[in-house]
Design an enzyme around this catalytic site. Structure first.
Site, PDB file in Angstrom:
ATOM      1  N   ASP A  13       0.809  -1.217   0.000  1.00  0.00           N
ATOM      2  CA  ASP A  13       0.000   0.000   0.000  1.00  0.00           C
ATOM      3  C   ASP A  13       0.846   1.273   0.000  1.00  0.00           C
ATOM      4  OD1 ASP A  13      -2.401  -1.573   0.259  1.00  0.00           O
ATOM      5  OD2 ASP A  13      -1.836  -1.868   2.349  1.00  0.00           O
ATOM      6  N   LYS A  16       1.992   2.164  -5.105  1.00  0.00           N
ATOM      7  CA  LYS A  16       2.630   1.682  -6.344  1.00  0.00           C
ATOM      8  C   LYS A  16       1.781   1.999  -7.573  1.00  0.00           C
ATOM      9  CE  LYS A  16       2.912  -2.396  -4.410  1.00  0.00           C
ATOM     10  NZ  LYS A  16       2.761  -2.094  -2.987  1.00  0.00           N
ATOM     11  N   GLY A  40      -4.309  -3.955  -4.538  1.00  0.00           N
ATOM     12  CA  GLY A  40      -5.365  -2.993  -4.855  1.00  0.00           C
ATOM     13  C   GLY A  40      -4.711  -1.691  -5.253  1.00  0.00           C
ATOM     14  N   HIS A  41      -4.253  -1.625  -6.492  1.00  0.00           N
ATOM     15  CA  HIS A  41      -3.541  -0.434  -6.938  1.00  0.00           C
ATOM     16  C   HIS A  41      -4.542   0.668  -7.284  1.00  0.00           C
ATOM     17  CE1 HIS A  41       0.172  -3.010  -8.131  1.00  0.00           C
ATOM     18  NE2 HIS A  41      -0.139  -3.083  -6.864  1.00  0.00           N
ATOM     19  N   GLN A 225       1.984  -5.906  -3.352  1.00  0.00           N
ATOM     20  CA  GLN A 225       2.289  -6.028  -1.913  1.00  0.00           C
ATOM     21  C   GLN A 225       3.591  -5.281  -1.605  1.00  0.00           C
ATOM     22  OE1 GLN A 225       1.548  -9.420  -3.491  1.00  0.00           O
ATOM     23  NE2 GLN A 225      -0.520  -8.631  -3.326  1.00  0.00           N
TER      24      GLN A 225
END
Ligand code: GTP
Length: 425
Positions: A13, A16, A40-41, A225
């Site tokens: 988080d 990225k 979850g980008h 991640q």
């Protein structure tokens, strides 16, 4: 030509998605190399917000190709949902022809999710904090040589292969947990999604990537991640199921170590962690709550509140060493605006001694952070566009971090939008 790698240096988080999106325009191909839809980008531009779980973050640029690499595990249902949402928003990936999927990427089956949930339930207090998306069990089937791969979906006996693995899973669930929840709805959705996926180019990605390199194309490998969640080097067992480090880009795309160019490491100006496991600089107090609130530290996919704390230099140095980081990006500096004092962990007190590295048994023996006090800055920096507008105290923080970490901070992110990014060097 080389493959540049972009990855997170903390517990995920770090932002990225936003940074890949910012850098994408300079690359011909963006390739995800590991992980699954637990990523979850989040990308924001033109007043719109997108969360990408499986699809690489270069998808919004017309001249950039995107590849889901062989190191990724794919949940067809989630992938279809992402593709459908993008289509609704005016980005039809089938029409644009800008997404390819590696034949060797593994498939997450509905029963992998049942195995994940059952395992976490059984672990009770000691649970890993899995996102319950079936990622761990899918990687287990991969290394156990039972898995199904994307390339298998075009084989005439795919349904039989699927059924064989499902039968194995249901007998395991029955034997270990005494029950198998109904998954008929998810199974129907799974096959509907498979029909859509078949329409995308399914490629031998190792050949594609290497040929592309030979043609002089620019490639960015996108991690998910964070380094401290790496299956080998993270705080095991509170880790993810893949190699999140630069080495993972080689195995997750089929490229040789000698092809790696720049390694761009992303870190937040503070620290967060989701799920269980050691987090030496965690703030279980009002300051931690404030960081969570100001930084909107809630999972992009799960909505889970993230644990928050100060920046951890021993952990960052470890991540830099493991990845061979050559350039860094500091995100969320804006979240620290208004804190009178901020802190950086320089060492740990561990078994009565001061150490500057992550100890092996960090999951069972506390590493208590030794904190350096740093003056905070008050200015709102979310609108700054010039280097001269960077508050002096933020500049001192940046200088201090560069000196401690011996790697240049090339970009500074001061907000979630593409435009809120400054090039420092
Ligand atoms: P994972 O692969 O799941 O670890 O995700 P990620 O590293 O792409 O990060 P994610 O998008 O989950 O979280 C970052 C959040 O911070 C998103 O909501 C971004 O929009 C936001 N963000 C990114 N950079 C900044 C920044 O500089 N300031 C602020 N305030 N928000 C940012």
């Amino acid at each position: 030509m080389a493959v540049d790698v972009l990855l997170g240096l903390q517990w995920g988080d770090e932002g990225k998605g936003k940074i890949v999106d910012v850098l994408s325009a300079g690359y011909d191909l963006i390739a995800r190399f590991q992980g699954g839809p637990n990523a979850g980008h989040t990308l924001e531009f033109d007043g719109k917000k997108f969360v990408l779980n499986t699809i690489p973050s270069g998808i919004f640029f017309d001249n950039t190709l995107n590849l889901i690499g062989n190191g990724v595990v794919i949940d067809p249902i989630t992938l279809k949902r992402e593709i459908d949402k993008l289509k609704d928003a005016g980005h039809d990936l089938l029409a644009k022809k800008n997404l390819m999927i590696a034949k060797k990427a593994h498939l997450i089956l509905p029963t992998h999710q049942l195995l994940d949930a059952a395992s976490e339930k059984k672990m009770g207090e000691g649970k890993i904090g899995s996102t319950l998306k079936g990622i761990g069990p899918t990687y287990m089937d991969k290394t156990g040589r039972n898995g199904l791969r994307i390339g298998d979906i075009t084989l005439p006996d795919f349904k039989e292969r699927y059924q064989k693995l499902v039968d194995k899973h249901t007998s395991m669930l029955q034997a270990l947990y005494g029950e198998v929840a109904d998954f008929s709805e998810r199974e129907a959705a799974f096959f509907e999604a498979i029909d859509l996926i078949k329409q995308f180019p399914l490629v031998d990605s190792e050949h594609f990537v290497n040929d592309y390199l030979k043609k002089g194309k620019k490639i960015l490998a996108e991690g998910a991640q964070g380094t401290m969640l790496d299956i080998d080097f993270g705080s095991y067992p509170f880790v993810t199921s893949s190699n999140t480090t630069t080495a993972g880009a080689c195995t997750g795309l089929g490229i040789a170590p000698s092809t790696i160019g720049d390694v761009i490491g992303i870190f937040k100006a503070y620290c967060t962690r989701v799920g269980g496991g050691p987090f030496p600089t965690e703030l279980n107090d009002a300051t931690g709550e404030e960081l969570r609130k100001i930084g909107h530290e809630f999972g992009a996919t799960t909505g889970r509140p993230r644990r928050t704390g100060w920046i951890d230099l021993p952990a960052l140095k470890y991540a830099i060493m493991l990845n061979g980081v050559t350039q860094m990006v500091m995100t969320k500096a804006d979240v620290l605006s208004g804190f009178d004092k901020i802190y950086a962990c320089t060492h740990y007190t561990y078994l009565g001694e001061q150490i500057d590295y992550m100890p092996y048994d960090i999951c069972s023996v506390d590493a208590v952070p030794v904190l350096k006090e740093i003056d905070g800055w008050n200015e709102d920096i979310t609108g700054i566009t010039e280097l001269s507008e960077i508050p002096a105290k933020l500049q001192s923080y940046i200088d201090y971090l560069e000196q401690e970490l011996s790697v240049p901070i090339k970009w500074l992110s001061v907000g979630p939008d593409r435009k809120q990014t400054l090039v420092l060097h």
